[in-house]
Design a protein around this motif. Structure first.
Motif, PDB file in Angstrom:
ATOM      1  N   LEU A 127      43.005  43.769  34.729  1.00  0.00           N
ATOM      2  CA  LEU A 127      42.628  42.361  34.890  1.00  0.00           C
ATOM      3  C   LEU A 127      43.765  41.549  35.513  1.00  0.00           C
ATOM      4  O   LEU A 127      43.518  40.646  36.329  1.00  0.00           O
ATOM      5  N   LEU A 128      45.002  41.866  35.146  1.00  0.00           N
ATOM      6  CA  LEU A 128      46.138  41.167  35.738  1.00  0.00           C
ATOM      7  C   LEU A 128      46.214  41.443  37.239  1.00  0.00           C
ATOM      8  O   LEU A 128      46.486  40.537  38.038  1.00  0.00           O
ATOM      9  N   GLY A 129      45.972  42.692  37.617  1.00  0.00           N
ATOM     10  CA  GLY A 129      45.934  43.013  39.047  1.00  0.00           C
ATOM     11  C   GLY A 129      44.842  42.249  39.779  1.00  0.00           C
ATOM     12  O   GLY A 129      45.043  41.781  40.897  1.00  0.00           O
ATOM     13  N   LEU A 175      36.988  37.097  39.616  1.00  0.00           N
ATOM     14  CA  LEU A 175      37.427  38.243  38.807  1.00  0.00           C
ATOM     15  C   LEU A 175      36.238  39.076  38.323  1.00  0.00           C
ATOM     16  O   LEU A 175      36.436  40.099  37.682  1.00  0.00           O
ATOM     17  N   SER A 176      35.030  38.663  38.630  1.00  0.00           N
ATOM     18  CA  SER A 176      33.841  39.330  38.099  1.00  0.00           C
ATOM     19  C   SER A 176      33.744  40.817  38.458  1.00  0.00           C
ATOM     20  O   SER A 176      33.317  41.615  37.608  1.00  0.00           O
ATOM     21  N   ALA A 190      49.777  36.055  31.192  1.00  0.00           N
ATOM     22  CA  ALA A 190      50.809  36.768  31.949  1.00  0.00           C
ATOM     23  C   ALA A 190      50.781  36.451  33.431  1.00  0.00           C
ATOM     24  O   ALA A 190      51.735  36.763  34.154  1.00  0.00           O
ATOM     25  N   ASN A 191      49.693  35.847  33.890  1.00  0.00           N
ATOM     26  CA  ASN A 191      49.591  35.496  35.310  1.00  0.00           C
ATOM     27  C   ASN A 191      50.287  34.174  35.635  1.00  0.00           C
ATOM     28  O   ASN A 191      50.444  33.824  36.802  1.00  0.00           O
ATOM     29  N   GLU A 192      50.679  33.453  34.595  1.00  0.00           N
ATOM     30  CA  GLU A 192      51.380  32.188  34.823  1.00  0.00           C
ATOM     31  C   GLU A 192      52.775  32.438  35.400  1.00  0.00           C
ATOM     32  O   GLU A 192      53.456  33.393  35.003  1.00  0.00           O
ATOM     33  N   LYS A 193      53.198  31.599  36.303  1.00  0.00           N
ATOM     34  CA  LYS A 193      54.493  31.767  36.964  1.00  0.00           C
ATOM     35  C   LYS A 193      55.565  31.010  36.185  1.00  0.00           C
ATOM     36  O   LYS A 193      55.959  29.892  36.546  1.00  0.00           O
ATOM     37  N   ILE A 194      56.007  31.618  35.101  1.00  0.00           N
ATOM     38  CA  ILE A 194      57.072  31.042  34.283  1.00  0.00           C
ATOM     39  C   ILE A 194      58.183  32.064  34.120  1.00  0.00           C
ATOM     40  O   ILE A 194      57.976  33.270  34.278  1.00  0.00           O
ATOM     41  N   ARG A 195      59.344  31.589  33.764  1.00  0.00           N
ATOM     42  CA  ARG A 195      60.521  32.448  33.671  1.00  0.00           C
ATOM     43  C   ARG A 195      60.371  33.427  32.499  1.00  0.00           C
ATOM     44  O   ARG A 195      59.960  33.053  31.401  1.00  0.00           O
ATOM     45  N   GLY A 196      60.704  34.679  32.739  1.00  0.00           N
ATOM     46  CA  GLY A 196      60.663  35.701  31.698  1.00  0.00           C
ATOM     47  C   GLY A 196      59.298  36.272  31.428  1.00  0.00           C
ATOM     48  O   GLY A 196      59.120  37.017  30.457  1.00  0.00           O
TER      49      GLY A 196
END
Length: 303
Positions: free
Chosen positions: A186-188, A220-221, A105-111
């Motif tokens: 984790l996304l944050g 991220l640890s 979800a961290n990837e910068k792709i459309r949608g």
């Protein structure tokens, strides 16, 4: 001399006033913690040294006999083993899955916003509602899982009725339920990692897996450490899924220690024994948490 002491008196008076003001702001929290945390905790410790009547009133002082008797009970030892197995099933798998989805979800792709919403959607579902849904999914005759197995010509599984599968089934529902919270945290954490580090690594020719191992995971640890600690504590305190899905069965295969405490106190009315189990659980969680801090925090990289 009197005038010389005035600045000191003024500072003392100001410190006292600040302390009283701070205490006034903290008073609502202190009252809530006293009523809902401190009093129940000390009351539980007190009752663990007594035999009680059906109203939970201490009637006979027995000292440490409640604790000694626990280790002689096969059901208590079995609930401890089931709890440990449940923790080992849910915590590592849950954290790894949440990290995997957070990386996607961290990837910068459309949608990608749609998938972020889907991955975090379990946060909006209560334990009771999700357990009822899983109860239908695990149904031996009309459940979706057995329907899928039958399509491939495989033997149906008694998910919640077979002692070999019941704890695994509850673990699956628990991992799914806790996935949304772990994913969001984790996304944050991923989104707060400086992009300059990745740009520098790309210029040096570093690939994705090298960046993941040398940049993403170390940075991220702290978040991973937090999620692991919270997941461990929550896993030891699991109750709702057990109560709705299995009631501690079959053959006490899913009789986790919190559910065992509930049954001992509110079904068997043995509040002294239940209090002793609660104290043992508290000490166990405390030891595991301290051990995790001693061992895990050394590997945490703070920026």
């Amino acid at each position: 001399m009197m005038f010389a002491n005035q600045p000191q008196r003024w500072r003392l008076w100001k410190k006292t006033l600040n302390a009283r003001t701070a205490l006034l702001y903290l008073l609502p929290s202190i009252i809530l913690f006293t009523v809902f945390v401190f009093y129940p905790m000390f009351r539980t410790i007190y009752l663990s040294f007594f035999l009680t009547d059906q109203q939970g009133t201490a009637s006979l002082f027995v000292g440490f006999e409640n604790y000694i008797d626990l280790w002689e009970l096969e059901s208590f030892r079995k609930s401890l083993k089931s709890t440990l197995f449940f923790v080992l099933l849910t915590v590592p798998v849950g954290v790894i899955l949440a990290l995997f989805f957070a990386l996607l979800a961290n990837e910068k792709i459309r949608g990608i916003g749609f998938f972020r919403t889907i991955y975090s959607s379990t946060m909006g579902i209560s334990v009771a509602a999700s357990s009822v849904v899983w109860l239908f999914l695990f149904h031996p005759s009309t459940g979706v899982f057995n329907r899928i197995l039958s399509l491939f010509g495989m033997k149906e599984v008694m998910w919640l009725l077979d002692p070999n599968w019941a704890l695994i089934s509850v673990s699956i529902s628990t991992i799914w339920l806790n996935l949304g919270f772990s994913f969001l945290i984790l996304l944050g954490g991923l989104q707060h990692i400086d992009e300059y580090l990745y740009e520098s690594a790309k210029i040096d020719g570093a690939g994705y897996w090298y960046q993941l191992r040398r940049i993403t995971i170390p940075m991220l640890s702290p978040t991973l450490f937090f999620i692991t600690t919270i997941s461990l504590i929550n896993a030891f305190q699991t109750f709702g899924q057990i109560d709705i899905l299995t009631k501690g069965g079959p053959s006490e295969a899913t009789n986790l220690i919190v559910y065992a405490i509930y049954r001992e106190a509110f079904v068997n009315y043995q509040f002294g024994t239940a209090s002793a189990q609660a104290v043992v659980l508290f000490l166990f969680i405390l030891i595991v948490t301290i051990f995790q801090f001693k061992l895990g925090e050394k590997k945490v990289h703070y920026q």
